[in-house]
Scaffold this motif. Structure first.
Motif, short mmCIF file in Angstrom:
data_model
loop_
_atom_site.label_atom_id
_atom_site.label_comp_id
_atom_site.label_asym_id
_atom_site.label_seq_id
_atom_site.Cartn_x
_atom_site.Cartn_y
_atom_site.Cartn_z
N PRO A 72 0.91 -1.18 -0.05
CA PRO A 72 0.01 0.05 -0.10
C PRO A 72 0.95 1.14 0.10
N ALA A 73 0.29 2.45 -0.17
CA ALA A 73 0.97 3.48 -0.24
C ALA A 73 1.62 3.96 1.49
N PRO A 74 2.70 4.61 1.40
CA PRO A 74 3.20 4.64 2.73
C PRO A 74 2.26 5.43 3.60
N PHE A 75 2.48 5.09 5.11
CA PHE A 75 1.27 5.50 5.99
C PHE A 75 2.07 5.93 7.30
N ALA A 76 1.32 6.54 8.05
CA ALA A 76 1.94 7.19 9.30
C ALA A 76 1.78 5.88 10.10
N LEU A 77 2.76 5.73 11.01
CA LEU A 77 2.96 4.61 12.02
C LEU A 77 2.15 4.87 13.22
N ASN A 78 2.14 6.15 13.79
CA ASN A 78 1.33 6.60 14.96
C ASN A 78 -0.21 6.66 14.47
N PRO A 79 -0.82 6.15 15.42
CA PRO A 79 -0.67 5.52 16.63
C PRO A 79 -0.76 3.95 16.65
N ARG A 80 -1.13 3.55 15.23
CA ARG A 80 -1.48 2.04 15.21
C ARG A 80 -0.21 1.17 15.61
N PHE A 81 1.09 1.42 15.13
CA PHE A 81 2.31 0.83 15.39
C PHE A 81 3.25 1.26 16.48
N SER A 82 2.47 2.13 17.32
CA SER A 82 3.35 2.29 18.40
C SER A 82 2.40 2.86 19.58
N ASP A 83 2.37 2.13 20.58
CA ASP A 83 1.45 2.29 21.74
C ASP A 83 2.00 3.23 22.86
N THR A 84 3.25 3.95 22.51
CA THR A 84 3.98 5.10 23.20
C THR A 84 4.08 6.31 22.28
N PHE A 85 3.46 6.09 20.96
CA PHE A 85 3.45 7.35 20.03
C PHE A 85 4.93 7.81 19.86
N SER A 86 5.78 6.44 19.43
CA SER A 86 7.09 6.97 19.44
C SER A 86 7.46 7.53 17.94
N TYR A 87 6.76 7.36 17.13
CA TYR A 87 7.47 7.63 15.87
C TYR A 87 7.08 9.21 14.93
N GLY A 88 6.51 9.94 15.80
CA GLY A 88 6.26 11.58 15.13
C GLY A 88 5.47 11.14 14.03
N ASP A 89 6.17 11.77 12.96
CA ASP A 89 5.34 11.67 11.37
C ASP A 89 6.01 10.66 10.69
N LEU A 90 6.96 9.90 11.09
CA LEU A 90 7.33 8.74 10.19
C LEU A 90 6.33 8.01 9.41
N LYS A 91 6.67 7.91 8.06
CA LYS A 91 5.82 7.19 7.28
C LYS A 91 6.73 5.95 6.88
N LEU A 92 6.03 4.79 6.54
CA LEU A 92 6.63 3.95 5.89
C LEU A 92 5.66 2.97 4.97
N GLN A 93 6.35 2.32 3.88
CA GLN A 93 5.54 1.49 3.21
C GLN A 93 5.96 0.01 3.38
N PHE A 94 4.82 -0.56 3.72
CA PHE A 94 4.98 -2.03 4.28
C PHE A 94 5.08 -3.10 2.99
N VAL A 95 5.88 -4.05 2.95
CA VAL A 95 5.85 -5.11 2.08
C VAL A 95 5.34 -6.31 2.66
#
Ligand SMILES: [Zn+2]
Length: 272
Positions: free
Chosen positions: A39-62
């Motif tokens: 899928p298109a890159p998406f923001a990791l917060n809040p789904r992928f960090s229960d401590t809101f660790s990643y700021g605005d970091l976006k990643l594309q999953f394979v």
């Protein structure tokens, strides 16, 4: 059997063990497949960090699946998305990817499933002759009378009915009983989550993460997705993998991290 005979029989067994010719190490390889469309890159917060660790970091999953050859036997690790999955369906099915390697579905002896989510189980029904290896906690969830949301039980119909074989693993499993391929208990993302350790003759040890972690930042800093089943187990499983990495000098492959794809040769080539 009297005592003398017992001792003689025991001695014979030990002697037979010593006298047996050394087995040649089986030919091994590890091949990676694309098992979904990123899928298109998406923001990791809040789904992928229960401590809101990643700021605005976006990643594309394979989405990744793997074939392990061990002598004449094959183990498939994860089966990716279904060909009917909206937006993220693979471009080529696992059966067709295997065909290019001259491997037929009925040659797959084991299908190892890291966990019950749809992006890891979508094409398992293509391998009814295979014995499914899956953590007991996940198998219990799949066979529950009312499977929870997110438990992709439908493709396991043949295994649930008992028409196909399944091993629900309560412990690690040394698949070929020579220490070369071991299903590792790494619970936390789901109750029976597993990872896979493969010891290749030339490449050395490799760990396929499943979703014990989803991307490098979350592995480095013990990040826990908010939707995981158990936080403490997730952290403990990441710690286990880090210790295995250090003790065996293992290459860690995070299955959803696009940056880890290049750690293995590109399909149809394989790591030896
Ligand atoms: Zn996943």
């Amino acid at each position: 059997m009297n005592r003398t005979l017992t001792i003689l029989a025991f001695g014979a067994c030990v002697f037979a063990g010593l006298a047996a010719p050394a087995q040649a190490a089986p030919e091994m390889s590890l091949t990676r497949f694309d098992c979904g469309t990123p899928p298109a890159p998406f923001a990791l917060n809040p789904r992928f960090s229960d401590t809101f660790s990643y700021g605005d970091l976006k990643l594309q999953f394979v989405f990744s699946c793997y074939l392990i050859k061990h002598g004449d036997d094959y183990l498939l690790w994860d089966t990716g998305h279904a060909m009917t999955a909206p937006n993220v369906a693979p471009k080529v099915s696992l059966v067709d990817l295997l065909a290019k390697l001259d491997v037929k579905p009925e040659q797959i002896k084991y299908v190892g499933i890291s966990h019950y989510h749809a992006d890891h189980t979508g094409q398992v029904a293509s391998f009814p002759k295979a014995t499914v290896l899956i953590g007991k906690g996940d198998w219990d969830a799949i066979t529950s009378p009312n499977p929870a949301q997110g438990v992709n039980f439908k493709p396991f119909e043949a295994w649930i009915k008992g028409e196909s074989k399944v091993e629900a693993l309560a412990l690690d499993k040394d698949v070929f009983e020579d220490g070369s391929v071991i299903v590792l208990r790494t619970p936390g993302h789901t109750p029976g989550h597993s990872s896979l350790l493969v010891k290749l003759p030339q490449t050395g040890a490799v760990v396929l993460s499943g979703d014990a972690m989803h991307f490098r930042e979350n592995y480095d800093a013990f990040g826990v997705p908010a939707f995981n089943y158990d936080r403490a187990q997730t952290v403990a499983s990441m710690e286990r993998i880090k210790k295995i990495a250090s003790n065996l000098k293992a290459t860690i492959i995070i299955q959803h991290d696009a940056r880890d794809v290049e750690k293995l040769p590109a399909y149809p080539a394989s790591a030896k």
